[in-house]
Design a protein around this motif. Structure first.
Motif, short mmCIF file in Angstrom:
data_model
loop_
_atom_site.label_atom_id
_atom_site.label_comp_id
_atom_site.label_asym_id
_atom_site.label_seq_id
_atom_site.Cartn_x
_atom_site.Cartn_y
_atom_site.Cartn_z
N SER A 106 0.81 -1.21 0.00
CA SER A 106 0.00 0.00 0.00
C SER A 106 0.84 1.26 0.00
O SER A 106 1.88 1.33 0.67
CB SER A 106 -0.90 0.00 1.25
N SER A 107 0.36 2.25 -0.73
CA SER A 107 0.98 3.58 -0.69
C SER A 107 0.96 4.17 0.71
O SER A 107 1.83 4.98 1.06
CB SER A 107 0.24 4.50 -1.66
N LEU A 108 -0.01 3.76 1.52
CA LEU A 108 -0.13 4.29 2.88
C LEU A 108 1.10 4.00 3.73
O LEU A 108 1.35 4.70 4.72
CB LEU A 108 -1.37 3.72 3.55
N MET A 109 1.87 3.01 3.36
CA MET A 109 3.07 2.67 4.12
C MET A 109 4.12 3.78 4.06
O MET A 109 5.07 3.77 4.86
CB MET A 109 3.64 1.35 3.61
N GLN A 110 3.95 4.75 3.17
CA GLN A 110 4.87 5.89 3.09
C GLN A 110 4.62 6.94 4.16
O GLN A 110 5.47 7.80 4.40
CB GLN A 110 4.73 6.59 1.73
N VAL A 111 3.44 6.93 4.76
CA VAL A 111 3.05 8.02 5.66
C VAL A 111 4.07 8.26 6.77
O VAL A 111 4.47 9.42 7.01
CB VAL A 111 1.64 7.79 6.23
N GLY A 125 -1.43 14.39 5.23
CA GLY A 125 -2.82 14.08 4.98
C GLY A 125 -2.93 12.96 3.97
O GLY A 125 -2.07 12.79 3.12
N VAL A 126 -3.99 12.18 4.08
CA VAL A 126 -4.22 11.05 3.18
C VAL A 126 -5.47 11.31 2.35
O VAL A 126 -6.51 11.72 2.88
CB VAL A 126 -4.40 9.74 3.97
N LEU A 127 -5.35 11.08 1.05
CA LEU A 127 -6.50 11.16 0.15
C LEU A 127 -6.84 9.74 -0.30
O LEU A 127 -6.00 9.04 -0.84
CB LEU A 127 -6.17 12.04 -1.06
N THR A 128 -8.09 9.32 -0.06
CA THR A 128 -8.51 7.96 -0.36
C THR A 128 -9.70 7.94 -1.29
O THR A 128 -10.47 8.91 -1.37
CB THR A 128 -8.85 7.19 0.93
N ILE A 129 -9.87 6.82 -1.97
CA ILE A 129 -11.01 6.65 -2.86
C ILE A 129 -12.29 6.36 -2.10
O ILE A 129 -13.39 6.59 -2.59
CB ILE A 129 -10.73 5.51 -3.87
N SER A 130 -12.16 5.88 -0.85
CA SER A 130 -13.34 5.47 -0.08
C SER A 130 -13.14 5.75 1.40
O SER A 130 -12.71 4.87 2.16
CB SER A 130 -13.64 3.98 -0.31
N GLY A 131 -13.49 6.95 1.80
CA GLY A 131 -13.33 7.33 3.20
C GLY A 131 -14.22 6.53 4.13
O GLY A 131 -13.87 6.30 5.29
N PRO A 149 -5.33 13.23 9.17
CA PRO A 149 -6.46 13.78 8.40
C PRO A 149 -6.69 12.97 7.12
O PRO A 149 -5.75 12.65 6.40
CB PRO A 149 -6.01 15.20 8.08
N ILE A 150 -7.95 12.65 6.87
CA ILE A 150 -8.32 11.84 5.71
C ILE A 150 -9.29 12.62 4.83
O ILE A 150 -10.30 13.14 5.31
CB ILE A 150 -9.01 10.52 6.13
N LEU A 198 -1.41 9.76 -1.47
CA LEU A 198 -2.59 9.25 -2.19
C LEU A 198 -2.71 7.76 -1.93
O LEU A 198 -1.85 6.98 -2.31
CB LEU A 198 -2.44 9.51 -3.69
N GLU A 199 -3.78 7.38 -1.25
CA GLU A 199 -4.00 5.95 -0.96
C GLU A 199 -4.22 5.15 -2.23
O GLU A 199 -3.69 4.05 -2.39
CB GLU A 199 -5.18 5.79 -0.01
N CYS A 200 -5.04 5.66 -3.12
CA CYS A 200 -5.50 4.90 -4.28
C CYS A 200 -4.47 4.94 -5.40
O CYS A 200 -4.04 6.02 -5.83
CB CYS A 200 -6.84 5.46 -4.76
N THR A 201 -4.12 3.78 -5.93
CA THR A 201 -3.13 3.75 -7.01
C THR A 201 -3.66 4.39 -8.28
O THR A 201 -2.88 4.85 -9.12
CB THR A 201 -2.70 2.30 -7.30
N ASN A 202 -4.97 4.43 -8.44
CA ASN A 202 -5.56 5.04 -9.64
C ASN A 202 -5.55 6.56 -9.59
O ASN A 202 -5.93 7.22 -10.57
CB ASN A 202 -6.99 4.54 -9.83
N MET A 203 -5.11 7.13 -8.47
CA MET A 203 -4.95 8.57 -8.35
C MET A 203 -3.65 9.08 -8.95
O MET A 203 -3.48 10.28 -9.15
CB MET A 203 -5.02 9.00 -6.88
#
Length: 242
Positions: A106-111, A125-131, A149-150, A198-203
Motif C-alpha cells: 500500500s501507498s499508505l506505508m509511506q506516511v 494528509g491522506v486522500l482515499t477513494i473510499s473514506g 487527516p483523511i 494518495l492511498e488509491c493507485t488510480n490517483m
C-alpha cells in the motif's frame, strides 16, 4: 562464461504487481498501465478480487488467492511484490510472511517516512477513494497514525464510482476534478498539512494536478514503487577512471 538466473522462469523483471480483477480504463500513470514504468514489471491479476470486494468489503475471502498469485510471481522471477490497491495493507503481514520476499502492499506505508521529513508543526494528509471504508484497521496495518487527516473522492461525480463500480468508461476530466476538489477540501480543513499521500493507485495520473492545486508535495504508489524498485535493482554506476 557462466550465467546464473537463479532458476527464474522470466528474467529481467524484479518487480511483480498483484492486480485487482477489474476492467475500468487504466490511463497512463495508472499502476496497471505498463507504459507507466520505465523498467519491466511482471503482472498477475487476482481473479475474483474486484475493486468493490477489496475496497468496500475488506477483501473478504481473497487472502489465499493473493498469496497464491504472489507466489506465482516469485516463481516467475519477481524479487519483490507490490499491489495495485492501497486497501490491501490489511494483508501486509500475511503476504510478506507467506510469499517470502519483500512486499509493498500500500501507498499508505509511506506516511511515517513522509511525516519524518516534514518541518515541526506539519503533518501528512491522506486522500482515499473510499473514506467510508478506510478503517482504523487499515491505518494501523500501514503504520499510519490514527489521527491522520483523511480526505476522500467519495461522493464526487466520477472517480470513486467509475473505479469501484468497475465501469468500462471513465470521464478522465471529471475524475481529475474530483481528485482536485477532494484534495483542496482536505487542505482547507487542515491548514497544518505539509504533504499528501494518495492511498488509491488510480490517483497517480492526477498527482501532478493535485500538487499544483494544493501547493504541497504529493506521494503516491508510483513514488513508493520507484523507491522499491531502486532497492530491488540498485542503479549501476561506471567505475571511475584510474
Amino acid at each position: 562464461m557462466k550465467t546464473t538466473t537463479g532458476g527464474k522462469a522470466i528474467t529481467g523483471a524484479a518487480l511483480g504487481i498483484l492486480m485487482l480483477d477489474a476492467r475500468f480504463p487504466r490511463i497512463p500513470g495508472d499502476i496497471g498501465n505498463a507504459t507507466t514504468w520505465d523498467f519491466p514489471v511482471l503482472y498477475r491479476v487476482v481473479r475474483g478480487a474486484s475493486p468493490d470486494r477489496v475496497v468496500r468489503r475488506g477483501g473478504d475471502g481473497t487472502l489465499d488467492t493473493f498469496i497464491e498469485a504472489g507466489r506465482g510471481l516469485v516463481a516467475d522471477g519477481a524479487d519483490g511484490i507490490a499491489t495495485n490497491c492501497g486497501f490491501l495493507c490489511l494483508f501486509q503481514n500475511e503476504l510478506r510472511t507467506a510469499i517470502g520476499v519483500p512486499v509493498l502492499s500500500s501507498s499508505l506505508m509511506q506516511v511515517p517516512t513522509v511525516a519524518a521529513m516534514l518541518p515541526p508543526g506539519k503533518r501528512v494528509g491522506v486522500l482515499t477513494i473510499s473514506g467510508s471504508t478506510l478503517t482504523p484497521a487499515h491505518l494501523q496495518a500501514a503504520g499510519v497514525p490514527p489521527d491522520t487527516p483523511i480526505g476522500t473522492t467519495e461522493g464526487g461525480a466520477e472517480f470513486t464510482a467509475a473505479i469501484l463500480d468497475n465501469r468500462l468508461e471513465m470521464d478522465v476530466a471529471a475524475a481529475r476534478a474530483d481528485n482536485i476538489e477532494a484534495a483542496r477540501a482536505l487542505v482547507k480543513a487542515h491548514p497544518d498539512l505539509g504533504a499528501l499521500v494518495l492511498e488509491c493507485t488510480n490517483m497517480v495520473p492526477h498527482a501532478a494536478a493535485i500538487a499544483r492545486a494544493t501547493g504541497l508535495p504529493v506521494f503516491s504508489m508510483e513514488t513508493a514503487i520507484r523507491w522499491f524498485q531502486s532497492g530491488l535493482v540498485p542503479r549501476r554506476f561506471p567505475a571511475p577512471d584510474p
